[in-house]
Design a protein around this motif. Structure first.
Motif, PDB file in Angstrom:
ATOM      1  N   SER A 131      27.998   1.962 -13.150  1.00 23.24           N
ATOM      2  CA  SER A 131      29.248   1.587 -12.476  1.00 23.24           C
ATOM      3  C   SER A 131      29.028   1.635 -10.968  1.00 23.24           C
ATOM      4  O   SER A 131      28.110   2.304 -10.493  1.00 23.24           O
ATOM      5  CB  SER A 131      30.365   2.562 -12.864  1.00 23.24           C
ATOM      6  OG  SER A 131      30.061   3.845 -12.348  1.00 23.24           O
ATOM      7  N   GLY A 132      29.870   0.921 -10.240  1.00 26.86           N
ATOM      8  CA  GLY A 132      29.807   0.943  -8.783  1.00 26.86           C
ATOM      9  C   GLY A 132      28.701   0.040  -8.238  1.00 26.86           C
ATOM     10  O   GLY A 132      28.123  -0.770  -8.959  1.00 26.86           O
ATOM     11  N   THR A 133      28.422   0.216  -6.941  1.00 22.32           N
ATOM     12  CA  THR A 133      27.413  -0.627  -6.284  1.00 22.32           C
ATOM     13  C   THR A 133      26.341   0.232  -5.636  1.00 22.32           C
ATOM     14  O   THR A 133      26.655   1.174  -4.906  1.00 22.32           O
ATOM     15  CB  THR A 133      28.071  -1.520  -5.202  1.00 22.32           C
ATOM     16  OG1 THR A 133      29.178  -2.196  -5.784  1.00 22.32           O
ATOM     17  CG2 THR A 133      27.098  -2.551  -4.659  1.00 22.32           C
ATOM     18  N   ARG A 134      25.113  -0.076  -5.940  1.00 16.73           N
ATOM     19  CA  ARG A 134      23.961   0.674  -5.414  1.00 16.73           C
ATOM     20  C   ARG A 134      23.242  -0.214  -4.404  1.00 16.73           C
ATOM     21  O   ARG A 134      22.918  -1.367  -4.708  1.00 16.73           O
ATOM     22  CB  ARG A 134      23.027   0.994  -6.579  1.00 16.73           C
ATOM     23  CG  ARG A 134      21.748   1.728  -6.218  1.00 16.73           C
ATOM     24  CD  ARG A 134      20.866   1.753  -7.467  1.00 16.73           C
ATOM     25  NE  ARG A 134      19.788   2.708  -7.397  1.00 16.73           N
ATOM     26  CZ  ARG A 134      18.598   2.448  -6.906  1.00 16.73           C
ATOM     27  NH1 ARG A 134      18.323   1.257  -6.389  1.00 16.73           N
ATOM     28  NH2 ARG A 134      17.656   3.376  -6.926  1.00 16.73           N
ATOM     29  N   TYR A 135      22.998   0.326  -3.211  1.00 14.02           N
ATOM     30  CA  TYR A 135      22.275  -0.427  -2.196  1.00 14.02           C
ATOM     31  C   TYR A 135      20.974   0.299  -1.872  1.00 14.02           C
ATOM     32  O   TYR A 135      20.986   1.498  -1.575  1.00 14.02           O
ATOM     33  CB  TYR A 135      23.063  -0.508  -0.893  1.00 14.02           C
ATOM     34  CG  TYR A 135      24.332  -1.317  -0.965  1.00 14.02           C
ATOM     35  CD1 TYR A 135      24.322  -2.677  -0.663  1.00 14.02           C
ATOM     36  CD2 TYR A 135      25.543  -0.723  -1.307  1.00 14.02           C
ATOM     37  CE1 TYR A 135      25.487  -3.412  -0.713  1.00 14.02           C
ATOM     38  CE2 TYR A 135      26.711  -1.458  -1.363  1.00 14.02           C
ATOM     39  CZ  TYR A 135      26.678  -2.797  -1.061  1.00 14.02           C
ATOM     40  OH  TYR A 135      27.828  -3.526  -1.114  1.00 14.02           O
ATOM     41  N   ALA A 136      19.864  -0.435  -1.925  1.00 16.22           N
ATOM     42  CA  ALA A 136      18.574   0.142  -1.533  1.00 16.22           C
ATOM     43  C   ALA A 136      17.783  -0.921  -0.784  1.00 16.22           C
ATOM     44  O   ALA A 136      17.802  -2.097  -1.155  1.00 16.22           O
ATOM     45  CB  ALA A 136      17.793   0.572  -2.765  1.00 16.22           C
ATOM     46  N   LEU A 137      17.142  -0.487   0.275  1.00 16.31           N
ATOM     47  CA  LEU A 137      16.331  -1.401   1.066  1.00 16.31           C
ATOM     48  C   LEU A 137      14.877  -1.019   0.808  1.00 16.31           C
ATOM     49  O   LEU A 137      14.476   0.115   1.062  1.00 16.31           O
ATOM     50  CB  LEU A 137      16.678  -1.174   2.534  1.00 16.31           C
ATOM     51  CG  LEU A 137      16.365  -2.247   3.545  1.00 16.31           C
ATOM     52  CD1 LEU A 137      17.120  -3.525   3.215  1.00 16.31           C
ATOM     53  CD2 LEU A 137      16.785  -1.750   4.928  1.00 16.31           C
ATOM     54  N   THR A 138      14.104  -1.940   0.248  1.00 16.46           N
ATOM     55  CA  THR A 138      12.682  -1.662   0.000  1.00 16.46           C
ATOM     56  C   THR A 138      11.888  -2.095   1.236  1.00 16.46           C
ATOM     57  O   THR A 138      12.021  -3.227   1.698  1.00 16.46           O
ATOM     58  CB  THR A 138      12.184  -2.444  -1.238  1.00 16.46           C
ATOM     59  OG1 THR A 138      12.969  -2.072  -2.363  1.00 16.46           O
ATOM     60  CG2 THR A 138      10.723  -2.137  -1.521  1.00 16.46           C
ATOM     61  N   ILE A 139      11.085  -1.162   1.762  1.00 12.87           N
ATOM     62  CA  ILE A 139      10.289  -1.461   2.948  1.00 12.87           C
ATOM     63  C   ILE A 139       8.825  -1.215   2.578  1.00 12.87           C
ATOM     64  O   ILE A 139       8.458  -0.110   2.183  1.00 12.87           O
ATOM     65  CB  ILE A 139      10.686  -0.541   4.122  1.00 12.87           C
ATOM     66  CG1 ILE A 139      12.198  -0.644   4.371  1.00 12.87           C
ATOM     67  CG2 ILE A 139       9.902  -0.880   5.391  1.00 12.87           C
ATOM     68  CD1 ILE A 139      12.786   0.553   5.090  1.00 12.87           C
ATOM     69  N   ASP A 170       0.839  -1.204   0.000  1.00 13.59           N
ATOM     70  CA  ASP A 170       0.000   0.000   0.000  1.00 13.59           C
ATOM     71  C   ASP A 170       0.872   1.251   0.000  1.00 13.59           C
ATOM     72  O   ASP A 170       0.546   2.242  -0.634  1.00 13.59           O
ATOM     73  CB  ASP A 170      -0.928   0.000   1.218  1.00 13.59           C
ATOM     74  CG  ASP A 170      -2.031  -1.047   1.060  1.00 13.59           C
ATOM     75  OD1 ASP A 170      -2.684  -1.047  -0.003  1.00 13.59           O
ATOM     76  OD2 ASP A 170      -2.215  -1.875   1.967  1.00 13.59           O
ATOM     77  N   TYR A 171       1.964   1.180   0.749  1.00 13.34           N
ATOM     78  CA  TYR A 171       2.935   2.284   0.778  1.00 13.34           C
ATOM     79  C   TYR A 171       4.315   1.666   0.576  1.00 13.34           C
ATOM     80  O   TYR A 171       4.633   0.646   1.177  1.00 13.34           O
ATOM     81  CB  TYR A 171       2.907   3.018   2.126  1.00 13.34           C
ATOM     82  CG  TYR A 171       1.564   3.625   2.443  1.00 13.34           C
ATOM     83  CD1 TYR A 171       1.221   4.895   1.973  1.00 13.34           C
ATOM     84  CD2 TYR A 171       0.635   2.923   3.195  1.00 13.34           C
ATOM     85  CE1 TYR A 171      -0.017   5.431   2.239  1.00 13.34           C
ATOM     86  CE2 TYR A 171      -0.616   3.460   3.470  1.00 13.34           C
ATOM     87  CZ  TYR A 171      -0.937   4.712   2.993  1.00 13.34           C
ATOM     88  OH  TYR A 171      -2.172   5.255   3.239  1.00 13.34           O
ATOM     89  N   THR A 172       5.114   2.305  -0.264  1.00 11.51           N
ATOM     90  CA  THR A 172       6.475   1.816  -0.495  1.00 11.51           C
ATOM     91  C   THR A 172       7.447   2.816   0.119  1.00 11.51           C
ATOM     92  O   THR A 172       7.299   4.028  -0.088  1.00 11.51           O
ATOM     93  CB  THR A 172       6.775   1.747  -2.014  1.00 11.51           C
ATOM     94  OG1 THR A 172       5.790   0.946  -2.645  1.00 11.51           O
ATOM     95  CG2 THR A 172       8.157   1.174  -2.280  1.00 11.51           C
ATOM     96  N   CYS A 173       8.409   2.321   0.857  1.00 11.07           N
ATOM     97  CA  CYS A 173       9.501   3.189   1.320  1.00 11.07           C
ATOM     98  C   CYS A 173      10.815   2.564   0.878  1.00 11.07           C
ATOM     99  O   CYS A 173      10.953   1.331   0.832  1.00 11.07           O
ATOM    100  CB  CYS A 173       9.501   3.311   2.846  1.00 11.07           C
ATOM    101  SG  CYS A 173       8.200   4.401   3.441  1.00 11.07           S
ATOM    102  N   LEU A 174      11.744   3.424   0.531  1.00 13.12           N
ATOM    103  CA  LEU A 174      13.083   2.958   0.162  1.00 13.12           C
ATOM    104  C   LEU A 174      14.076   3.635   1.078  1.00 13.12           C
ATOM    105  O   LEU A 174      13.990   4.860   1.288  1.00 13.12           O
ATOM    106  CB  LEU A 174      13.379   3.350  -1.290  1.00 13.12           C
ATOM    107  CG  LEU A 174      12.402   2.731  -2.299  1.00 13.12           C
ATOM    108  CD1 LEU A 174      12.297   3.577  -3.550  1.00 13.12           C
ATOM    109  CD2 LEU A 174      12.831   1.318  -2.649  1.00 13.12           C
ATOM    110  N   LEU A 175      14.947   2.863   1.635  1.00  9.65           N
ATOM    111  CA  LEU A 175      16.053   3.447   2.401  1.00  9.65           C
ATOM    112  C   LEU A 175      17.322   3.188   1.594  1.00  9.65           C
ATOM    113  O   LEU A 175      17.680   2.027   1.338  1.00  9.65           O
ATOM    114  CB  LEU A 175      16.166   2.791   3.797  1.00  9.65           C
ATOM    115  CG  LEU A 175      17.447   3.119   4.563  1.00  9.65           C
ATOM    116  CD1 LEU A 175      17.580   4.618   4.851  1.00  9.65           C
ATOM    117  CD2 LEU A 175      17.502   2.329   5.880  1.00  9.65           C
ATOM    118  N   TYR A 176      17.963   4.265   1.171  1.00  8.26           N
ATOM    119  CA  TYR A 176      19.181   4.103   0.372  1.00  8.26           C
ATOM    120  C   TYR A 176      20.394   3.977   1.282  1.00  8.26           C
ATOM    121  O   TYR A 176      20.509   4.672   2.299  1.00  8.26           O
ATOM    122  CB  TYR A 176      19.337   5.270  -0.607  1.00  8.26           C
ATOM    123  CG  TYR A 176      18.256   5.243  -1.662  1.00  8.26           C
ATOM    124  CD1 TYR A 176      18.226   4.217  -2.610  1.00  8.26           C
ATOM    125  CD2 TYR A 176      17.240   6.193  -1.685  1.00  8.26           C
ATOM    126  CE1 TYR A 176      17.222   4.150  -3.566  1.00  8.26           C
ATOM    127  CE2 TYR A 176      16.234   6.132  -2.640  1.00  8.26           C
ATOM    128  CZ  TYR A 176      16.235   5.106  -3.576  1.00  8.26           C
ATOM    129  OH  TYR A 176      15.237   5.031  -4.512  1.00  8.26           O
TER     130      TYR A 176
END
Ligand SMILES: O=C(O)CCC(=O)C(=O)O
Ligand SMILES: [Fe+2]
Length: 245
Positions: free
Chosen positions: A209-217, A149-155
């Motif tokens: 390039s590089g590494t991307r980190y994201a946490l989907t909550i 219902d709601y998406t949050c992303l913590l980068y």
């Protein structure tokens, strides 16, 4: 049959010895014309496409944003959205908040993610099973995941400093033309939240390039989809990454 009979005299008439060369000249000119027309059409499509979607940035990497929000009209009226009536919000939005999560927690999460990915393989370690596993396709979270219902992303890492590409893009379609892409640049500790319905279609640019980190909550209003509130235990409060990872 009639067509064949018409063509044969045509070839002869155009000319004895030179006829084979004449034909290949014609073919080459035809190919050239086709390539030119193809190129021209591609160019026109490119121009029209770039005229049709502009781009604006909601949150730049170097900005420090406190609870900025951007309302968007909900794609469906509340009463027709289904799900739990408690979750029938009358407004939909996007929100970005920097500094909500302490940086030491962000660092801890990133190092845990690193440890897990080194052991089990990161994004390169598995093959996508479905299009949903490929983050660069436009999608609506409510459709892709059902329960959201709601998406949050913590980068956990920062655009340009830790990776290139990988910006988050809301795709706003306008029926009168002039589609707009609204971009959130990921930044370690940045939280980006939005309602998960069709008002918020989005994609992530492919990481160059590089590494991307994201946490989907994800937050759901459907008790059947919800997981119990996690209880703080020795294991979950410990700052150490378990030694068996
Ligand atoms: O990583 C992101 O910025 C977005 C990921 C996403 O769209 C998703 O998990 O559904
Ligand atoms: Fe998504």
């Amino acid at each position: 049959m009639a067509a064949q009979q018409r063509r044969r005299p045509g070839r002869g008439a155009r000319g004895g010895k030179g006829s084979a060369g004449g034909n290949s000249d014609m073919r080459n000119k035809g190919l050239l014309l086709t390539a030119f027309a193809g190129g021209f059409i591609a160019f026109v499509i490119f121009i029209i496409d770039s005229m049709q979607h502009g781009e604006t940035t909601l949150a730049l990497e170097f900005e420090n944003i406190t609870a900025a929000s951007w309302p968007v009209p909900c794609a469906l009226p509340a009463a027709t959205r289904g799900g739990n009536p408690l979750c029938q919000t009358s407004s939909c939005a996007r929100m970005v908040w920097d500094g909500l999560v302490p940086m030491e927690d962000v660092d801890q999460l990133r190092s845990t993610a690193d440890t897990i990915m080194n052991k089990y393989g990161g994004a390169d370690g598995g093959t996508a099973q479905t299009q949903h596993d490929e983050y660069w396709h436009t999608h609506i979270d409510k459709v892709t995941y059902g329960s959201f219902d709601y998406t949050c992303l913590l980068y956990l890492s920062t655009y340009r400093q830790n990776f290139t590409g990988g910006r988050f893009v809301f795709e706003d379609k306008s029926y009168r033309g002039g589609d707009m892409h609204r971009v959130v640049e990921p930044k370690a500790g940045r939280v980006s939240c939005f309602t998960s319905g069709a008002e918020n279609p989005h994609h992530v640019e492919q990481v160059a390039s590089g590494t991307r980190y994201a946490l989907t909550i994800a937050f759901t209003c459907d008790p059947d989809m919800a997981i119990p509130q996690p209880r703080a235990t020795e294991a979950t409060t410990s700052s150490a990454v378990p030694s068996n990872l």
